[in-house]
Design an enzyme around this catalytic site. Structure first.
Site, PDB file in Angstrom:
ATOM      1  N   HIS A  49      92.730   9.061  -9.828  1.00 48.51           N
ATOM      2  CA  HIS A  49      92.183  10.263  -9.007  1.00 48.51           C
ATOM      3  C   HIS A  49      93.084   9.615  -7.955  1.00 48.51           C
ATOM      4  O   HIS A  49      92.480   7.847  -7.251  1.00 48.51           O
ATOM      5  CB  HIS A  49      91.136  11.695  -8.282  1.00 48.51           C
TER       6      HIS A  49
HETATM    7  P1  TYD Z   1      84.109  13.410  -8.555  1.00 54.08           P
HETATM    8  O1  TYD Z   1      85.580  12.922  -7.349  1.00 54.08           O
HETATM    9  O2  TYD Z   1      84.525  12.993  -9.775  1.00 54.08           O
HETATM   10  O3  TYD Z   1      83.750  11.597  -8.205  1.00 54.08           O
HETATM   11  P2  TYD Z   1      84.676   9.864  -8.441  1.00 54.08           P
HETATM   12  O4  TYD Z   1      85.737  10.409  -7.489  1.00 54.08           O
HETATM   13  O5  TYD Z   1      84.017   9.209  -8.072  1.00 54.08           O
HETATM   14  O6  TYD Z   1      84.570   9.981  -9.680  1.00 54.08           O
HETATM   15  O7  TYD Z   1      83.064  13.845  -7.966  1.00 54.08           O
HETATM   16  C1  TYD Z   1      81.579  14.185  -8.424  1.00 54.08           C
HETATM   17  C2  TYD Z   1      81.305  15.997  -7.980  1.00 54.08           C
HETATM   18  O8  TYD Z   1      80.666  15.125  -6.416  1.00 54.08           O
HETATM   19  C3  TYD Z   1      82.356  16.509  -7.774  1.00 54.08           C
HETATM   20  O9  TYD Z   1      81.602  17.859  -8.396  1.00 54.08           O
HETATM   21  C4  TYD Z   1      82.619  16.978  -6.409  1.00 54.08           C
HETATM   22  C5  TYD Z   1      81.573  16.163  -5.885  1.00 54.08           C
HETATM   23  N1  TYD Z   1      82.048  15.770  -4.471  1.00 54.08           N
HETATM   24  C6  TYD Z   1      81.345  16.472  -2.886  1.00 54.08           C
HETATM   25  O10 TYD Z   1      81.105  17.772  -3.069  1.00 54.08           O
HETATM   26  N2  TYD Z   1      81.582  15.941  -2.358  1.00 54.08           N
HETATM   27  C7  TYD Z   1      82.579  15.294  -1.954  1.00 54.08           C
HETATM   28  O11 TYD Z   1      82.850  14.891  -1.095  1.00 54.08           O
HETATM   29  C8  TYD Z   1      82.826  14.752  -3.389  1.00 54.08           C
HETATM   30  C9  TYD Z   1      83.337  12.607  -3.161  1.00 54.08           C
HETATM   31  C10 TYD Z   1      83.029  14.647  -4.485  1.00 54.08           C
END
Ligand code: TYD
Length: 131
Positions: A49
């Site tokens: 992303h």
């Molecule tokens: P995600 O953005 O998919 O992680 P990555 O970019 O590492 O693949 O986030 C994983 C989960 O955590 C998703 O359900 C959203 C949650 N999350 C939060 O609640 N707060 C945050 O600050 C972040 C970064 C993620």
């Protein structure tokens, strides 16, 4: 060395390493959120992303991992393997993380609170916006 890689001042003595990070000094924004990743699986890359406004600094505190940053024109690869090195990820960079070593721990400092509407999760949409 790319300007995205930041050397962080480490205080090492016989007791170990200490690194202090401060908003608008060692980290070039107000730190509003901190999160960390652990128990990462080699076979499960993450990220995929970009963020419209968010700036982040990622630090691999333990072990090593790879970050790929893509501005829509160039893909750059960074191997993070030092607690005294930060990777600055500014807004509108597509990021992918993989090649997590055993015991890899990644700390992320972020300039904004969590906001799902700031995410771009579709690569084609990202490409359209940066062109
Ligand atoms: P995600 O953005 O998919 O992680 P990555 O970019 O590492 O693949 O986030 C994983 C989960 O955590 C998703 O359900 C959203 C949650 N999350 C939060 O609640 N707060 C945050 O600050 C972040 C970064 C993620």
């Amino acid at each position: 060395m790319s300007k995205k890689l930041m050397d962080l001042k480490g205080h090492t003595d016989g007791r170990g390493l200490l690194v202090a990070l401060e908003s608008n000094k060692s980290v070039p924004f107000d730190i509003k959120r901190i999160y960390y990743l652990t128990d990462l699986k080699k076979s499960e890359p993450r990220g995929f992303h970009a963020h419209k406004n968010l700036k982040q600094v990622a630090i691999c505190l333990q072990g090593s991992c790879r970050f790929i940053l893509d501005d829509g024109k160039t893909r750059e690869e960074f191997i993070l393997s030092s607690a005294t090195q930060g990777l600055l990820i500014e807004e509108m960079y597509w990021r992918e993380m993989d090649q997590f070593s055993d015991g890899c721990v990644i700390l992320v400092l972020a300039s904004e609170l969590y906001d799902e509407s700031d995410y771009i999760r579709d690569y084609n949409e990202f490409k359209k916006r940066v062109l």
